[in-house]
Enzyme design. Structure first.
Site, PDB file in Angstrom:
ATOM      1  N   ASN A 116     119.955  63.845 -31.327  1.00 56.82           N
ATOM      2  CA  ASN A 116     119.706  64.750 -30.196  1.00 56.82           C
ATOM      3  C   ASN A 116     118.679  64.202 -29.217  1.00 56.82           C
ATOM      4  OD1 ASN A 116     121.418  66.816 -30.649  1.00 56.82           O
ATOM      5  ND2 ASN A 116     119.995  67.965 -31.958  1.00 56.82           N
TER       6      ASN A 116
ATOM      7  N   VAL B 185     103.885  66.022 -31.833  1.00 64.02           N
ATOM      8  CA  VAL B 185     103.342  67.367 -32.051  1.00 64.02           C
ATOM      9  C   VAL B 185     103.450  68.161 -30.751  1.00 64.02           C
ATOM     10  CG1 VAL B 185     101.384  68.716 -32.902  1.00 64.02           C
ATOM     11  CG2 VAL B 185     101.651  66.334 -33.627  1.00 64.02           C
TER      12      VAL B 185
ATOM     13  N   GLU C 105     117.430  73.428 -39.266  1.00 67.99           N
ATOM     14  CA  GLU C 105     118.342  72.433 -39.833  1.00 67.99           C
ATOM     15  C   GLU C 105     119.140  73.051 -40.979  1.00 67.99           C
ATOM     16  OE1 GLU C 105     118.635  69.398 -38.634  1.00 67.99           O
ATOM     17  OE2 GLU C 105     117.095  69.823 -37.140  1.00 67.99           O
TER      18      GLU C 105
ATOM     19  N   LYS D 196     102.432  67.482 -38.809  1.00 65.16           N
ATOM     20  CA  LYS D 196     101.857  67.554 -37.461  1.00 65.16           C
ATOM     21  C   LYS D 196     100.341  67.708 -37.534  1.00 65.16           C
ATOM     22  CE  LYS D 196     106.049  69.300 -35.298  1.00 65.16           C
ATOM     23  NZ  LYS D 196     106.874  70.507 -35.106  1.00 65.16           N
TER      24      LYS D 196
END
Lengths: 369, 344
Positions: free
Chosen positions: B13, B156, B213, B228
């Site tokens: 993507n 992040v 997901e 992150k």
């Protein structure tokens, strides 16, 4: 220019090829650079609504339809792309049974997306350098799922980035009509006939002078040809007349589509088929083009009304003429309604007299009799 | 015009959105910065496409329309194998853009790819979080030694310049960072609060909309947010290890907890916190007063509060969707292109 292709013209693979040939012939070969706005193949949106309600059979129907088209058009890439989109849809349907409007919109968006993928392929087969634009990246709307309203400033900012590539190169962008994205980031749909709205909004925001709405008829007709086979094409209309006609339910005109043209920029709209763009709709029409444009009949319970649409029909002179025509024809009228600010006039008649009166009025007003 | 050659490694993507964004915005970038990034190679898990003079904008758009793992279909530039050394030899890129998926167990293939690029003298921009979370020290020291850039702004809060902001706090001491750093879990919680859905229904909806997901564990069990947080800890110079971030899964939060919290005047948010003073880092569901700024951060939005010895900062923005992340990656690419030393 912006060219919107209606779903009724996109039923099978050969229709996409035919559309691509016409885009090449009418626009590319005349050195024009169109932006193509595409609808889902005819009937797909309705089928997808059933898919959204959990029908797995209907999903297979969609899969067969688009995969057949992909096979017919050839490339392995195309077939794989279509498979990917379908498998995404299948995952959703298997995962969840919900009538949540945001999910429904997301599911519906696949109809236009698949149509876009196939159209780009068909254009490439014609040697046209086409590419996919994503409506979800460009058409920003409010969050009213199923009937969203386009946010013009936000969409304008998003469109700026495609402006260069369209202006300077020969690539033809194809994007989905009917689809948008809310400010919050979720897929939205623009309601019935939303592809026209996409086309006019993009045209108005990019200050494009011409919008072609391509459909399966040659233009707007003076009356429903199923009722009156001798109905003719309406050659010129103003936005105001087109909007009024839309309010009486005339096919081929979507009232939302005129909003960006009224508010942002007055592009000219051509409505018709690949063979003939018979109707030209502009912001204003000149004095000679005023007068009755089309006639509509509606049943309301026991009685019917006939609406005559056109700038100038609510003027005294037209009214006087109309009353004498009605008198000559011997039509029994229950009432006549008009208002100086509206480009229409309504004649109330008994239901059993309706069609006959419609035919008589159509003959006098539009057939030069 | 300063032409900068790029190789894109990983073409899902974000990779596709990056190729499209570059093709569509090239003119704007060229006019504004006199920098022209050209893509000379695209690599995915099954193959690659290489063109040493650079793909045209049209070719970039067409690359982004390929099926998944379909770069090897892009004739005549396609290869049905993956060999980064070959791409580097043939195309001589200036910047390696690493967009492979995050793997928090080994960091691969990201770590090896980035090491290879740096060792060959190529600048790196990555959106893959795992190598930065797991091997920050090693990777940055090699980059430093070789005078190369290693940029990771998109890792992040992909839609917001958080890392750049933190890097700019040069004299302030960061004492604490709290953030809603994961869009999926924030979406799930928002649905639970607004529509009184239970956790599993909200998760399924997020999956259906493509927000979560198919394997939601990375998000729901807090690993994504913890990674992150780890990256942020590296940036402020107080490194914590990913394994040392305490995590409580959001799946333990039921609709009943949400309703109870609301009755008491709170909302539940999935918060990642790094407390420099107390030396602790955690990701867990926290009851937040309804008047708190975090309570207003809903759906796929992210936000972070940074407490420094001079005051507090609050930054809010969309979490990283494909398009937002692609823009952040492109920002890094332009920054590198503007600053890198040219070998004449």
């Amino acid at each position: 220019m912006v060219v919107k292709i209606g779903g009724s013209l996109l039923r099978k693979a050969s229709d996409y090829v035919y559309a691509a040939e016409n885009i090449k012939r009418l626009f590319i070969e005349n050195n024009r650079r169109p932006i193509i706005v595409i609808s889902a193949s005819k009937g797909v949106t309705d089928t997808l609504i059933q898919v959204a309600m959990g029908s797995k059979d209907k999903l297979i129907e969609i899969e067969d339809k688009y995969l057949d088209m992909a096979h017919e058009l050839g490339s392995a890439r195309l077939i794989q792309r279509v498979r990917e989109e379908i498998s995404r849809l299948r995952k959703i349907v298997e995962n969840i049974q919900s009538t949540d409007p945001s999910l429904t919109d997301y599911i519906l968006s696949h109809g236009e997306k698949l149509s876009k993928i196939i159209m780009v392929n068909a254009l490439e087969l014609q040697g046209v350098n086409a590419f996919e634009l994503n409506a979800v990246d460009l058409v920003i709307t409010n969050n009213k799922h199923g009937d969203a309203v386009i946010d013009y400033p936000a969409t304008s900012i998003a469109l700026e980035k495609i402006y260069h590539i369209i202006k300077e190169r020969r690539y033809v962008p194809v994007l989905e009509g009917f689809i948008g994205r809310s400010v919050e980031g979720y897929v939205t749909t623009l309601g019935r006939g939303g592809s026209d709205y996409t086309a006019t909004a993009i045209a108005a925001l990019l200050r494009v002078d011409r919008v072609y709405l391509v459909t399966d008829v040659d233009g707007i007709m003076t009356c429903d040809p199923d009722l009156i086979p001798s109905a003719k094409l309406v050659k010129y209309m103003s936005y105001m007349e087109a909007l009024e006609a839309a309010m009486y339910g005339v096919k081929g005109i979507n009232p939302k589509a005129f909003d960006p043209l009224e508010k942002i920029y007055g592009s000219n709209v051509y409505v018709g088929s690949w063979k003939l763009f018979g109707t030209f709709i502009s912001k204003r029409i000149n004095e000679a083009q005023r007068g009755p444009k089309l006639i509509v009949i509606k049943d309301t319970g026991d009685s019917s009304y006939i609406a005559i649409v056109g700038e100038g029909v609510s003027r005294t002179r037209f009214l006087r003429n109309l009353i004498s025509i009605i008198d000559d024809l011997g039509i029994e009228v229950n009432g006549i309604q008009s208002h100086v600010h509206r480009p229409s006039l309504i004649v109330y008649v008994n239901r059993e007299q309706g069609i006959k009166a419609l035919k008589q009025l159509h003959r006098i007003l539009f057939e030069g009799d | 015009m300063n032409t900068t050659k790029i190789v894109i490694v990983g073409f899902g993507n974000v990779g596709r959105a990056f190729a499209r964004t570059l093709a569509l915005k090239r003119k704007i970038i060229e006019n504004k910065y006199a920098v022209s990034p050209v893509v000379v190679g695209v690599v995915d898990s099954k193959g690659m496409a290489v063109k040493s003079e650079g793909f045209t904008d049209y070719e970039l758009l067409k690359l982004s329309e390929l099926p998944r793992s379909g770069v090897n279909m892009f004739s005549p530039y396609a290869r049905s194998y993956v060999d980064l050394n070959y791409v580097y030899d043939v195309a001589q890129p200036d910047i390696h853009v690493e967009l492979t998926p995050s793997n928090y167990e080994t960091g691969e293939p990201g770590v090896s790819n980035i090491l290879l690029a740096l060792n060959r003298g190529i600048h790196v921009v990555t959106a893959n979080k795992a190598p930065i979370a797991l091997k920050y020290e090693e990777l940055t020291s090699i980059a430093k030694k070789k005078s190369l850039y290693l940029k990771f702004r998109s890792t992040v809060m992909g839609g917001s310049p958080l890392i750049d902001t933190l890097l700019s706090l040069k004299s302030e001491d960061v004492e604490r960072i709290d953030g809603i750093l994961n869009a999926t879990t924030n979406y799930i919680l928002t649905e639970m609060h607004d529509k009184l859905m239970d956790f599993n229904d909200a998760l399924r909806k997020a999956q259906s909309l493509g927000i979560a997901e198919a394997n939601p564990s990375l998000d729901v069990d807090g690993l994504d947010a913890a990674a992150k947080l780890t990256i942020l800890s590296h940036v402020i110079g107080y490194s914590v290890k990913l394994g040392d971030v305490r995590r409580e899964s959001l799946s333990n939060v039921g609709l009943r907890n949400v309703i109870e919290a609301v009755k008491e005047g709170y909302v539940i948010k999935y918060i990642a916190s790094l407390d420099v003073i107390r030396r602790e880092a955690f990701v867990k569901a926290v009851k937040i007063p309804r008047s708190d700024l975090f309570a207003q951060v809903n759906g796929v939005m992210n936000a972070v509060k940074i407490k420094t010895d001079t005051g507090d900062l609050f930054l809010m923005g969309k979490g990283g969707g494909g398009l937002e992340t692609a823009h952040s990656v492109l920002d890094d690419v332009v920054t590198v292109a503007l600053n890198m030393k040219r070998v004449v």
